[in-house]
Write a protein that holds these residues in place. Sequence first.
Motif, PDB file in Angstrom:
ATOM      1  N   MET A 180      74.521  -5.097  47.807  1.00 26.82           N
ATOM      2  CA  MET A 180      73.940  -4.584  49.011  1.00 26.82           C
ATOM      3  C   MET A 180      72.431  -4.717  48.916  1.00 26.82           C
ATOM      4  O   MET A 180      71.825  -4.326  47.926  1.00 26.82           O
ATOM      5  N   PHE A 181      71.864  -5.292  49.922  1.00 33.32           N
ATOM      6  CA  PHE A 181      70.423  -5.464  49.952  1.00 33.32           C
ATOM      7  C   PHE A 181      69.862  -4.917  51.253  1.00 33.32           C
ATOM      8  O   PHE A 181      70.473  -5.049  52.300  1.00 33.32           O
ATOM      9  N   ASN A 182      68.697  -4.336  51.174  1.00 41.12           N
ATOM     10  CA  ASN A 182      67.996  -3.862  52.356  1.00 41.12           C
ATOM     11  C   ASN A 182      66.805  -4.788  52.550  1.00 41.12           C
ATOM     12  O   ASN A 182      65.753  -4.595  51.961  1.00 41.12           O
ATOM     13  N   LEU A 183      66.984  -5.810  53.360  1.00 40.20           N
ATOM     14  CA  LEU A 183      65.936  -6.801  53.542  1.00 40.20           C
ATOM     15  C   LEU A 183      65.266  -6.694  54.900  1.00 40.20           C
ATOM     16  O   LEU A 183      64.514  -7.567  55.293  1.00 40.20           O
ATOM     17  N   ALA A 184      65.529  -5.641  55.641  1.00 42.10           N
ATOM     18  CA  ALA A 184      64.958  -5.480  56.975  1.00 42.10           C
ATOM     19  C   ALA A 184      63.602  -4.806  56.893  1.00 42.10           C
ATOM     20  O   ALA A 184      63.287  -4.110  55.946  1.00 42.10           O
ATOM     21  N   ASP A 197      74.001   4.976  47.084  1.00 43.82           N
ATOM     22  CA  ASP A 197      75.081   5.956  46.957  1.00 43.82           C
ATOM     23  C   ASP A 197      76.364   5.438  47.587  1.00 43.82           C
ATOM     24  O   ASP A 197      77.449   5.588  47.023  1.00 43.82           O
ATOM     25  N   LEU A 198      76.249   4.823  48.766  1.00 42.84           N
ATOM     26  CA  LEU A 198      77.433   4.274  49.421  1.00 42.84           C
ATOM     27  C   LEU A 198      78.057   3.155  48.588  1.00 42.84           C
ATOM     28  O   LEU A 198      79.272   3.085  48.441  1.00 42.84           O
ATOM     29  N   GLY A 199      77.223   2.296  48.051  1.00 41.73           N
ATOM     30  CA  GLY A 199      77.722   1.201  47.217  1.00 41.73           C
ATOM     31  C   GLY A 199      78.422   1.711  45.974  1.00 41.73           C
ATOM     32  O   GLY A 199      79.509   1.235  45.614  1.00 41.73           O
ATOM     33  N   PHE A 200      77.820   2.692  45.312  1.00 41.73           N
ATOM     34  CA  PHE A 200      78.436   3.255  44.106  1.00 41.73           C
ATOM     35  C   PHE A 200      79.729   3.982  44.431  1.00 41.73           C
ATOM     36  O   PHE A 200      80.703   3.919  43.680  1.00 41.73           O
ATOM     37  N   ALA A 201      79.744   4.681  45.562  1.00 41.47           N
ATOM     38  CA  ALA A 201      80.967   5.378  45.968  1.00 41.47           C
ATOM     39  C   ALA A 201      82.084   4.378  46.237  1.00 41.47           C
ATOM     40  O   ALA A 201      83.235   4.591  45.829  1.00 41.47           O
TER      41      ALA A 201
END
Length: 67
Positions: free
Chosen positions: A1-5, A18-22
């Motif tokens: 997951m990347f936040n590129l915005a 947190d969402l990715g780990f969950a």
Amino acid sequence: MFNLAGLRPLGNSIASMDLGFALQARCLEAVATGGVDATSCVVPVPGSIDAAIANSYLDGKYPTAPR
């Protein structure tokens, strides 16, 4: 997951991490408890994609480094 915005992308937010780990934890739980067969969950990353992503990262981080 990347936040590129955004104007200055600074990586993943804590919330997205947190969402990715969950998601990873729930998937691992399903494998560990027999809810899913482990062989159907493992998908290797092709070497060409892995190399392209790694080189892209390194080119951005160290643009003057010889390759």
